[in-house]
Design a protein around this motif. Structure first.
Motif, mmCIF file in Angstrom:
data_model
loop_
_atom_site.group_PDB
_atom_site.id
_atom_site.type_symbol
_atom_site.label_atom_id
_atom_site.label_comp_id
_atom_site.label_asym_id
_atom_site.label_seq_id
_atom_site.Cartn_x
_atom_site.Cartn_y
_atom_site.Cartn_z
ATOM 1 N N GLY B 263 0.800 -1.225 0.000
ATOM 2 C CA GLY B 263 0.000 0.000 0.000
ATOM 3 C C GLY B 263 0.829 1.269 0.000
ATOM 4 O O GLY B 263 0.327 2.337 0.322
ATOM 5 N N GLY B 264 2.113 1.159 -0.317
ATOM 6 C CA GLY B 264 2.943 2.366 -0.381
ATOM 7 C C GLY B 264 4.179 2.248 0.481
ATOM 8 O O GLY B 264 4.646 1.149 0.790
ATOM 9 N N LYS B 265 4.676 3.410 0.872
ATOM 10 C CA LYS B 265 5.920 3.440 1.634
ATOM 11 C C LYS B 265 5.723 2.931 3.056
ATOM 12 O O LYS B 265 4.624 2.960 3.593
ATOM 13 N N GLU B 306 -1.014 -5.992 1.334
ATOM 14 C CA GLU B 306 -0.159 -7.058 1.845
ATOM 15 C C GLU B 306 1.059 -6.499 2.585
ATOM 16 O O GLU B 306 1.805 -5.688 2.043
ATOM 17 N N LYS B 328 -4.357 -6.785 -2.681
ATOM 18 C CA LYS B 328 -3.306 -6.141 -3.471
ATOM 19 C C LYS B 328 -1.961 -6.747 -3.084
ATOM 20 O O LYS B 328 -1.503 -6.594 -1.951
#
Lengths: 280, 756
Positions: B263-265, B306, B328
């Motif tokens: 989901g990103g950083k 995840e 995801k």
């Protein structure tokens, strides 16, 4: 003799067994129809390749309906397992969304339109930082941002990109709005503009990184004098590498604290250290 | 007057103890049966669960932890990273005697710090089979270091661990016997066959020339990896925009883990229980026994993101899903390029076994030599290379590649790609961590060891071979560590946090584990402020049990009441690394029995080798050795021996044979004592030279276990008695191999090789 015949018989029996098992239809078969996103015939190939497993799973994807008809051995695998493989191949589906990296690696024609997915956070934040700097940084924002882009290009040993950035930098130096500078800023700028312009012009004129780097040494020095007075909102790191410039040592400016050496390129990208941190 | 003051003082202390909150936990330690792989195996649970329950406190509390040991073996619990009186530290035979079976033991100590920590058994190998759990100490609301927007977020304790179906004692034994069964299971044999196929023959030869066996980033093959005891789990309660704090502890016995989030950083906000200034990264590796607090954000509703956790060897992974809906995926970590790693090791390894950093001063995990093996950083295996090999000058190619290696370092993952990987230089304490101004005592340690015999040590001495290190209360202690071994080591200090000098000046981060990669040098310092015997050791369980550690002890400190018989305790503590490991194998072949048994520890080896024919003509022969390994790399072993052989040829009595030196001897009946040595030559050939009491001299060259393919091994032997042997074996299970060999005495034989 007898013995030999026996062996031959056994071998043929074994062989035929394996052939049989290969041909055998999927046992405990279950068939499902599942949504898998994709574009073209190439996608079809890739999706089915990812899904199929001999004797365990067989898939057929329809490009129009975006439906995957999947037959699988319910004792050996699950739809989840198969769909995970498909997602790893780059295709979003009913259960899994592909990793961004897998999606970006898809061939151009296969880059179907992703529902549900905003662009990756990573690139957005990076862009934000840059656009922020241009917005708030005052009269030399563009100069600085092209300088950093030039530095990155050199760090990647990319002479062409460096020339392009230098061209933009050259122009930005020419058109820097002096009316928006404070008297102190103006004084420094008047002192350095010519020199900056000279180096930028030379860098944009060639694509050999060797020559570009020679000029980048003095360009960075002058830029440092400028940035010390103008200052950015973000901390700027003044880095030094003793091996650059044929062992004479050289400096450069960076927005990142991690060393990314524009002189040595990929060979010794991490050579160097932060000499000074310029903050507001 | 005095009385009044005393009464007042008493009253005051009573008051203050009243205001203290006592938090009590009861831990019931029991044998249990788990099934992670389809097979039922023994494990240890606490209060019926694996991992052990999360213990939560607030700074200022007093912890009272009752440990009810319902096992049929001893145990002891260590509170990892905690400041506490030495007697509560939980190291058996050092700070306490172990908790006897079916007894209850109380750990009682004040909570004087905050942060994410964990606890685990420090007794033998119990940590491997379930005895690990989170230990969380929250800040008080009024704490001046309370960070709004961080310390008030929902937090999830997470313990990472691994599971093997092998008994941990067996794992330990197998590691010491240097078999390659784990490599076979992982698919990392790196045989000659694979080397040729992938175009790395020269690399493989050079590797063996430098006396190295297959390289790997971890020692043990694991069946499953777990987040909070599960391979996959989900926290569906989170919604778009939620920020979640994951309090991650690595409770694995020997696995490092990569952390990634789809989901990103990932924002790192604390390390080893100490706050750090938030730093955004794409991924980080968590060393064995480290803790990291990380923030992740749920970007959208109806998607589960995840949190992917991958062991360093990338054999498998474990996931936690945050949110609910379609899942995801994070980008999975591609397989390691082992031969590239081998090539890198070749360049770094000198012939004498020392490592050579080629002038790069390495520290703080900034340069990860292993990046040469990471396809996501340095590109996928060049398929062209293996395909277009025909007609290409392979050697030339290798050369050109080698040259580019020598041009300088290219191991900084952050410079080589857009993926930001955390390293220690990026950690910065939000508050000054400067030590009090006082005298500094400096100690330097070299981390040493060798994979072939699985010996791990500091300055080539294991715990039982070194004295305690005396320090003085009040002084500052500085430790300089240099890793001259081929593996990374998470070095852990009990009872203190140290500052890791990482270029942040007064804001150097506080830690209690420092992961140190091969060739790195790191400096850490702490103020000696609490009496006791404090263990300082590598936290890879099997390295620690092999003796990789030291004990820091304070001068003139009061005796520890838990250790009533210090001599006995010390002997028991030393037993860990003095332990002997047994192995044996026998080839039941058509032409006789070939076999050997070995009983060895850090330095000593007692071994027997036998060749037993099925009749007098082939003869019977047994050789026994007692030897001691010398030197850091243990390539040299002098020994004394005893040989016995008996053989009767038809019609010949006292048949004489001569060796290449012209000495004659009989093989018919011979008993002899001997003196000799074994030396490991390049290409891992063992040179054995032996002088018998009869005056005869024997020189022998032998090479076992040449990896031909993933599972085929070759054996060669030749000696000055004009004997020779060649053999091939196919390993088809952990205990069994099919073997064919030709022996100059006994002829051709087929057989089944069993080993333990």
């Amino acid at each position: 003799m007898n013995f030999k015949i026996k062996i031959v018989m056994m071998v043929t029996a074994l062989l035929s067994l394996t052939v049989l098992s290969c041909k055998a239809a999927i046992k405990n078969a279950k068939t499902e129809s599942i949504k898998v996103y994709g574009n073209c015939d190439m996608c079809k190939n890739r999706i089915e390749q990812a899904a199929n497993k001999k004797g365990i799973a067989k898939a057929d994807w329809d490009a129009d309906s975006k439906l995957l008809s999947l037959t699988y051995d319910s004792k050996q695998t699950t739809t989840e397992e198969v769909l995970k493989r498909i997602a790893y191949a780059g295709y979003d589906n009913a259960l899994f969304l592909a990793p961004d990296e897998a999606y970006t690696k898809l061939p151009g024609c296969c880059q179907y339109k992703r529902k549900n997915i905003t662009k990756t956070v990573v690139t957005e934040t990076k862009k934000d930082v840059l656009s922020d700097t241009t917005k708030k940084e005052g009269p030399l924002a563009k100069v600085f941002s092209y300088y950093f882009a030039l530095k990155d290009a050199l760090a990647k040993d990319d002479g062409n990109a460096a020339a392009v950035q230098a061209k933009a930098l050259y122009k930005a130096i020419e058109v820097a709005p002096m009316d928006k500078m404070t008297p102190a800023e103006h004084a420094v700028w008047m002192n350095r503009q010519q020199k900056l312009s000279y180096d930028a012009e030379h860098i944009k004129g060639v694509t050999e990184t060797e020559h570009q780097r020679e000029h980048f040494v003095s360009l960075s020095k002058n830029m440092y004098e400028v940035i010390k007075v103008f200052k950015m909102d973000l901390p700027v790191y003044y880095d030094y590498c003793p091996m650059a410039n044929d062992g004479k040592g050289a400096n450069w400016l960076s927005l990142q604290e991690t060393i990314n050496n524009p002189y040595m390129g990929k060979k010794m990208q991490t050579c160097g250290k932060v000499q000074e941190t310029i903050t507001k | 007057m005095k009385k009044i003051i005393i009464a007042l003082l008493l009253g005051f202390s009573a008051l203050s103890s009243l205001s203290q909150k006592i938090v009590r936990y009861d831990l019931y330690v029991r044998d249990t049966v788990v099934n992670f792989t389809g097979k039922e195996k023994r494990a240890i649970s606490v209060n019926g669960q694996i991992p052990m329950p999360t213990l939560t406190f607030t700074e200022g509390d007093t912890a009272e932890i009752y440990v009810h040991n319902e096992l049929n073996e001893k145990t002891a619990l260590h509170w990892h990273g905690l400041f506490l009186p030495n007697r509560e530290d939980g190291v058996p035979y050092l700070t306490q005697m172990p908790i006897e079976p079916h007894t209850t033991y109380l750990y009682r100590f004040p909570i004087i710090q905050t942060g994410t920590h964990w606890y685990h058994s420090h007794f033998e190998l119990q940590e491997q089979i379930g005895m690990y759990g989170s230990f969380i100490m929250n800040k008080r609301k009024a704490d001046p270091t309370f960070r709004k927007g961080i310390d008030d977020l929902p937090a999830v304790p997470i313990v990472l661990s691994e599971w093997t179906d092998y008994k941990p004692k067996n794992v330990h034994r197998m590691l010491h016997n240097a078999g390659d069964w784990f490599a076979i299971r992982k698919g990392t044999t790196q045989s000659y066959g694979e080397a040729i196929k992938q175009g790395y023959l020269k690399t493989k030869v050079k590797n063996e020339w430098k006396r190295m066996t297959a390289m790997d980033v971890s020692d043990v093959y694991y069946d499953k990896f777990l987040i909070n005891g599960k391979n996959e789990s989900q926290l569906p309660q989170f919604k778009a925009g939620d920020k979640v704090r994951l309090r991650v502890s690595n409770g694995g016995a020997s696995s490092y883990f990569w952390l990634q989030y789809s989901g990103g950083k990932i924002t790192v906000i604390a390390n080893d229980g100490n706050d750090v200034e938030p730093v955004e990264v794409d991924r980080l590796i968590i060393a064995v026994s480290e803790t990291y607090d990380v923030l992740v954000t749920i970007p959208k509703d109806s998607i589960a993101y995840e949190f992917l956790t991958t062991p360093e060897d990338r054999t498998k992974s474990t996931s936690l899903w945050l949110g609910s809906g379609v899942k995801k995926l994070a980008n999975p970590m591609p397989k390691l390029k082992y031969f590239e790693g081998m090539k890198m090791m070749n360049d770094m390894m000198k012939l004498n076994g020392d490592l050579n950093d080629m002038g790069m001063s390495m520290s703080l995990n900034r340069m990860d030599m292993n990046v040469v093996m990471y396809p996501e950083i340095t590109g996928a295996i060049n398929k062209k290379k293996s395909k277009d090999m025909k007609g290409m000058d392979m050697q030339g190619m290798d050369m050109s590649k080698d040259n580019s290696m020598h041009d300088g370092n290219q191991y900084n993952a952050n410079a080589l790609s857009d993926i930001v990987t955390l390293n220690y230089a990026m950690l910065k304490s939000p508050t000054p961590t400067k030590l009090p101004d006082t005298t500094v005592k400096t100690f330097c340690f070299t981390l040493t060891g060798n994979m072939n015999r699985y010996v791990w040590s500091l300055d080539n001495k294991v715990v039982s071979e070194a004295d305690k290190i005396l320090i003085h209360k009040g002084e500052n202690v500085r430790i300089v560590l240099y890793n001259n071994s081929m593996m990374r080591h998470p070095m852990h200090l009990h009872g203190h946090d140290f500052r890791l000098l990482n270029g942040k000046g007064d804001r150097a981060p506080l830690k209690n584990i420092v992961d140190i990669m091969p060739m790195e040098t790191d400096t850490l310092e702490f103020n000696a402020n609490v009496y006791g015997d404090w263990f300082f050791h590598c936290h890879i369980l099997y390295h620690m049990m092999s003796g990789m550690g030291r004990v820091f002890s304070y001068e003139n400190q009061p005796a520890n009441p838990e250790i009533k018989n210090p001599k006995l305790a010390q002997r028991k503590l030393f037993n860990d690394d003095r332990k002997f490991h047994f192995m044996a194998e026998n080839d039941f072949a058509t032409n006789g029995n070939d076999g050997m048994a070995m009983y060895s520890n850090t330095r000593w080896q007692v071994a027997s080798e036998w060749r037993l024919g099925y009749h007098d003509m082939h003869g019977y022969e047994i050789e026994n050795h007692i030897g001691r390994y010398v030197g850091r790399m243990q390539w040299f072993m002098p020994f004394i021996g005893y040989d016995y052989r008996y053989r009767m040829r038809d019609g010949e009595i006292n048949f004489q044979e001569s060796n290449i030196f012209g000495q004659t001897n009989t093989k018919d009946t011979r008993q002899a004592l001997s003196l000799g040595f074994v030396y490991t030559l390049p290409m891992l050939i063992k040179l054995e030279t032996e002088v018998f009491t009869t005056g005869t001299v024997l020189v022998q060259l032998k090479r076992d276990d040449i990896p031909i393919t993933k599972r085929i091994r070759a054996h060669l032997m030749i000696n000055t008695d004009k004997e020779y042997m060649i053999g091939l074996q196919y390993v088809f299970s952990r205990f069994m191999a099919l073997r064919v060999h030709y022996d100059s005495d006994m002829g051709l034989g087929f057989g089944l090789n069993l080993n333990y």
